[in-house]
Write a protein that holds these residues in place. Structure first.
Motif, short mmCIF file in Angstrom:
data_model
loop_
_atom_site.label_atom_id
_atom_site.label_comp_id
_atom_site.label_asym_id
_atom_site.label_seq_id
_atom_site.Cartn_x
_atom_site.Cartn_y
_atom_site.Cartn_z
N THR A 97 -6.19 2.34 -0.31
CA THR A 97 -5.87 3.34 0.71
C THR A 97 -5.68 2.65 2.05
O THR A 97 -6.48 1.81 2.45
N ILE A 98 -4.60 3.02 2.74
CA ILE A 98 -4.34 2.53 4.09
C ILE A 98 -4.30 3.75 5.00
O ILE A 98 -3.51 4.67 4.79
N ALA A 149 7.30 2.59 4.04
CA ALA A 149 7.46 1.37 3.24
C ALA A 149 6.16 0.99 2.54
O ALA A 149 6.17 0.59 1.37
N VAL A 150 5.04 1.14 3.22
CA VAL A 150 3.74 0.85 2.63
C VAL A 150 3.46 1.82 1.48
O VAL A 150 2.99 1.42 0.41
N ALA A 191 5.46 0.98 -1.50
CA ALA A 191 4.93 -0.22 -2.17
C ALA A 191 3.75 0.12 -3.08
O ALA A 191 3.22 -0.76 -3.76
N GLY A 192 3.31 1.39 -3.08
CA GLY A 192 2.27 1.81 -4.02
C GLY A 192 0.92 2.10 -3.43
O GLY A 192 -0.03 2.38 -4.16
N TYR A 193 0.81 2.03 -2.11
CA TYR A 193 -0.47 2.31 -1.47
C TYR A 193 -0.62 3.80 -1.20
O TYR A 193 0.36 4.49 -0.95
N THR A 194 -1.84 4.28 -1.22
CA THR A 194 -2.13 5.63 -0.76
C THR A 194 -2.22 5.55 0.76
O THR A 194 -2.95 4.70 1.28
N VAL A 195 -1.47 6.38 1.46
CA VAL A 195 -1.41 6.30 2.91
C VAL A 195 -1.89 7.62 3.52
O VAL A 195 -1.45 8.69 3.12
N LEU A 252 8.82 -5.47 9.18
CA LEU A 252 8.80 -4.22 8.43
C LEU A 252 8.68 -3.04 9.41
O LEU A 252 7.73 -2.97 10.17
N GLY A 253 9.67 -2.18 9.42
CA GLY A 253 9.71 -1.07 10.36
C GLY A 253 10.63 -1.35 11.54
O GLY A 253 11.01 -0.45 12.27
N MET A 254 10.99 -2.63 11.70
CA MET A 254 11.86 -3.04 12.81
C MET A 254 13.12 -3.72 12.27
O MET A 254 13.56 -4.74 12.77
#
Length: 156
Positions: free
Chosen positions: A29-30, A47-48, A51-55, A124-126
């Protein structure tokens, strides 16, 4: 009232060395703290998540307290602050690339977190240019300790 709620959320999310649950796949989790109007932070968060993370996202107008509690010095600041929960909590400051997050997860060093200071073009994001060169720095949260290079983006 908003400041009290923000402080309570932050205190629970940034508590270091705490155990946590909530893993998504093999990811973790992020929790992202960002301003509501920041488009590049939104792109990084998506993007996070992709990539498969829980946000989990918390839109906060003033991130000063978040950065202070996270141990992010002025030289490391970027536009958003996130907490990666791996069972141990790490701070992710700014446009940290997925590869640096994966390295952090595999090595699990004794640090407070990693940071991509400022808003490097191509990060990433920019723009997310895989050839963009910038450093991701490791920091301890102790003002006496100098940040060190943790990951060099764009190097092959």
């Amino acid at each position: 009232m908003k400041r009290i709620l923000s402080s309570a959320l932050l205190a629970s999310a940034i508590g270091l060395n705490a155990t946590g649950t909530g893993h998504a796949q093999d990811g973790m989790t992020i929790t992202v703290y960002k301003t509501p109007w920041c488009g590049c932070c939104h792109v990084w968060t998506e993007a996070v998540q992709k990539a498969g993370y829980t946000v989990k996202v918390h839109d906060i107008e003033d991130l000063t307290q978040v950065k202070k509690q996270a141990g992010v010095s002025a030289e490391l600041e970027a536009c958003h602050t996130a907490v990666l929960d791996t069972g141990r909590k790490y701070v992710l400051e700014g446009h940290v690339p997925i590869e640096a997050v994966e390295k952090l997860m595999s090595e699990r060093p004794e640090i407070r977190g990693i940071a991509t200071p400022g808003m490097p073009s191509g990060s990433l994001g920019m723009g997310n240019d895989p050839n963009a060169r910038y450093d991701v720095l490791a920091f301890t949260g102790n003002a006496a300790d100098r940040p060190t290079v943790f990951y060099e983006a764009g190097k092959r």
